[in-house]
Design a protein around this motif. Structure first.
Motif, PDB file in Angstrom:
ATOM      1  N   GLN A 160       0.832  -1.200   0.000  1.00 24.52           N
ATOM      2  CA  GLN A 160       0.000   0.000   0.000  1.00 24.52           C
ATOM      3  C   GLN A 160       0.871   1.258   0.000  1.00 24.52           C
ATOM      4  O   GLN A 160       0.585   2.224  -0.705  1.00 24.52           O
ATOM      5  CB  GLN A 160      -0.914  -0.023   1.212  1.00 24.52           C
ATOM      6  CG  GLN A 160      -2.176   0.751   1.040  1.00 24.52           C
ATOM      7  CD  GLN A 160      -3.122   0.515   2.194  1.00 24.52           C
ATOM      8  OE1 GLN A 160      -2.685   0.328   3.342  1.00 24.52           O
ATOM      9  NE2 GLN A 160      -4.409   0.523   1.912  1.00 24.52           N
ATOM     10  N   ARG A 161       1.943   1.261   0.783  1.00 28.21           N
ATOM     11  CA  ARG A 161       2.861   2.393   0.778  1.00 28.21           C
ATOM     12  C   ARG A 161       3.512   2.557  -0.585  1.00 28.21           C
ATOM     13  O   ARG A 161       3.736   3.676  -1.048  1.00 28.21           O
ATOM     14  CB  ARG A 161       3.933   2.217   1.849  1.00 28.21           C
ATOM     15  CG  ARG A 161       3.418   2.492   3.243  1.00 28.21           C
ATOM     16  CD  ARG A 161       4.522   2.407   4.250  1.00 28.21           C
ATOM     17  NE  ARG A 161       4.823   0.986   4.457  1.00 28.21           N
ATOM     18  CZ  ARG A 161       6.012   0.498   4.732  1.00 28.21           C
ATOM     19  NH1 ARG A 161       7.049   1.282   4.855  1.00 28.21           N
ATOM     20  NH2 ARG A 161       6.186  -0.787   4.914  1.00 28.21           N
ATOM     21  N   LEU A 162       3.803   1.443  -1.244  1.00 30.12           N
ATOM     22  CA  LEU A 162       4.435   1.479  -2.562  1.00 30.12           C
ATOM     23  C   LEU A 162       3.495   2.071  -3.609  1.00 30.12           C
ATOM     24  O   LEU A 162       3.895   2.934  -4.396  1.00 30.12           O
ATOM     25  CB  LEU A 162       4.863   0.068  -2.969  1.00 30.12           C
ATOM     26  CG  LEU A 162       5.692  -0.072  -4.219  1.00 30.12           C
ATOM     27  CD1 LEU A 162       7.062   0.547  -3.988  1.00 30.12           C
ATOM     28  CD2 LEU A 162       5.849  -1.529  -4.578  1.00 30.12           C
ATOM     29  N   PHE A 210       0.836   4.042  -3.017  1.00 25.20           N
ATOM     30  CA  PHE A 210       0.532   5.433  -2.673  1.00 25.20           C
ATOM     31  C   PHE A 210       1.703   6.366  -2.926  1.00 25.20           C
ATOM     32  O   PHE A 210       1.523   7.579  -2.971  1.00 25.20           O
ATOM     33  CB  PHE A 210       0.095   5.545  -1.216  1.00 25.20           C
ATOM     34  CG  PHE A 210      -1.249   4.917  -0.929  1.00 25.20           C
ATOM     35  CD1 PHE A 210      -2.111   4.551  -1.949  1.00 25.20           C
ATOM     36  CD2 PHE A 210      -1.650   4.696   0.368  1.00 25.20           C
ATOM     37  CE1 PHE A 210      -3.338   3.977  -1.693  1.00 25.20           C
ATOM     38  CE2 PHE A 210      -2.875   4.130   0.650  1.00 25.20           C
ATOM     39  CZ  PHE A 210      -3.721   3.767  -0.385  1.00 25.20           C
ATOM     40  N   ALA A 211       2.915   5.834  -3.098  1.00 26.81           N
ATOM     41  CA  ALA A 211       4.097   6.668  -3.328  1.00 26.81           C
ATOM     42  C   ALA A 211       4.263   7.062  -4.793  1.00 26.81           C
ATOM     43  O   ALA A 211       5.066   7.939  -5.096  1.00 26.81           O
ATOM     44  CB  ALA A 211       5.348   5.937  -2.850  1.00 26.81           C
ATOM     45  N   VAL A 212       3.529   6.443  -5.712  1.00 20.62           N
ATOM     46  CA  VAL A 212       3.616   6.796  -7.129  1.00 20.62           C
ATOM     47  C   VAL A 212       3.033   8.196  -7.310  1.00 20.62           C
ATOM     48  O   VAL A 212       1.920   8.464  -6.850  1.00 20.62           O
ATOM     49  CB  VAL A 212       2.860   5.766  -7.993  1.00 20.62           C
ATOM     50  CG1 VAL A 212       2.879   6.159  -9.452  1.00 20.62           C
ATOM     51  CG2 VAL A 212       3.450   4.386  -7.809  1.00 20.62           C
ATOM     52  N   PRO A 213       3.751   9.108  -7.965  1.00 20.64           N
ATOM     53  CA  PRO A 213       3.338  10.515  -7.964  1.00 20.64           C
ATOM     54  C   PRO A 213       1.927  10.799  -8.490  1.00 20.64           C
ATOM     55  O   PRO A 213       1.144  11.446  -7.819  1.00 20.64           O
ATOM     56  CB  PRO A 213       4.379  11.192  -8.850  1.00 20.64           C
ATOM     57  CG  PRO A 213       5.571  10.331  -8.748  1.00 20.64           C
ATOM     58  CD  PRO A 213       5.059   8.937  -8.583  1.00 20.64           C
ATOM     59  N   GLY A 271      -0.760   7.624  -7.169  1.00 19.78           N
ATOM     60  CA  GLY A 271      -0.845   7.375  -5.734  1.00 19.78           C
ATOM     61  C   GLY A 271      -1.925   8.151  -5.025  1.00 19.78           C
ATOM     62  O   GLY A 271      -2.660   7.607  -4.195  1.00 19.78           O
ATOM     63  N   TRP A 272      -2.048   9.440  -5.319  1.00 24.09           N
ATOM     64  CA  TRP A 272      -3.070  10.230  -4.610  1.00 24.09           C
ATOM     65  C   TRP A 272      -4.467   9.823  -5.035  1.00 24.09           C
ATOM     66  O   TRP A 272      -5.406   9.880  -4.230  1.00 24.09           O
ATOM     67  CB  TRP A 272      -2.835  11.722  -4.800  1.00 24.09           C
ATOM     68  CG  TRP A 272      -3.009  12.242  -6.175  1.00 24.09           C
ATOM     69  CD1 TRP A 272      -2.051  12.343  -7.127  1.00 24.09           C
ATOM     70  CD2 TRP A 272      -4.214  12.730  -6.763  1.00 24.09           C
ATOM     71  NE1 TRP A 272      -2.600  12.859  -8.278  1.00 24.09           N
ATOM     72  CE2 TRP A 272      -3.920  13.118  -8.085  1.00 24.09           C
ATOM     73  CE3 TRP A 272      -5.517  12.884  -6.303  1.00 24.09           C
ATOM     74  CZ2 TRP A 272      -4.871  13.633  -8.944  1.00 24.09           C
ATOM     75  CZ3 TRP A 272      -6.457  13.402  -7.165  1.00 24.09           C
ATOM     76  CH2 TRP A 272      -6.131  13.770  -8.462  1.00 24.09           C
ATOM     77  N   ARG A 277      -5.118   6.567  -3.104  1.00 28.86           N
ATOM     78  CA  ARG A 277      -5.389   6.857  -1.694  1.00 28.86           C
ATOM     79  C   ARG A 277      -6.802   7.404  -1.514  1.00 28.86           C
ATOM     80  O   ARG A 277      -7.508   7.054  -0.576  1.00 28.86           O
ATOM     81  CB  ARG A 277      -4.371   7.847  -1.148  1.00 28.86           C
ATOM     82  CG  ARG A 277      -4.592   8.133   0.329  1.00 28.86           C
ATOM     83  CD  ARG A 277      -3.578   9.094   0.906  1.00 28.86           C
ATOM     84  NE  ARG A 277      -2.257   8.512   0.857  1.00 28.86           N
ATOM     85  CZ  ARG A 277      -1.196   9.098   0.290  1.00 28.86           C
ATOM     86  NH1 ARG A 277      -1.321  10.287  -0.256  1.00 28.86           N
ATOM     87  NH2 ARG A 277      -0.029   8.512   0.292  1.00 28.86           N
TER      88      ARG A 277
END
Length: 82
Positions: A14-16, A18-21, A24-25, A28
């Protein structure tokens, strides 16, 4: 109990994601946002597909459908495995 309760850490996948620019947002917001977010996302997807049809013509209609073929194959394999 501490003065500040920290939320539980998220799983690595999930962190991976959500970290995509750009993606990710949106992911999320889909995971933690309102229930209406799914409808807005579906409307935006169909609107983008319609714009690609208007801009590119018939290839704008066929290429997204061809891109979805591997996803459907994976879905059929997952369904058949039970």
């Amino acid at each position: 109990m501490a003065a500040i309760d920290f939320p539980a850490p998220r799983p690595f996948w999930q962190r991976l994601i959500f970290a995509v620019p750009l993606f990710g947002w949106m992911a999320r917001e889909m995971a933690e946002g309102d229930a209406d977010t799914w409808y807005y996302a579906a409307g935006a997807l169909f609107s983008m597909w319609g714009c690609s049809i208007l801009l590119f013509g018939v290839p704008g209609l066929y290429i997204p459908a061809l891109a979805a073929v591997p996803v459907m194959f994976l879905l059929l394999i997952l369904i058949s495995r039970g």
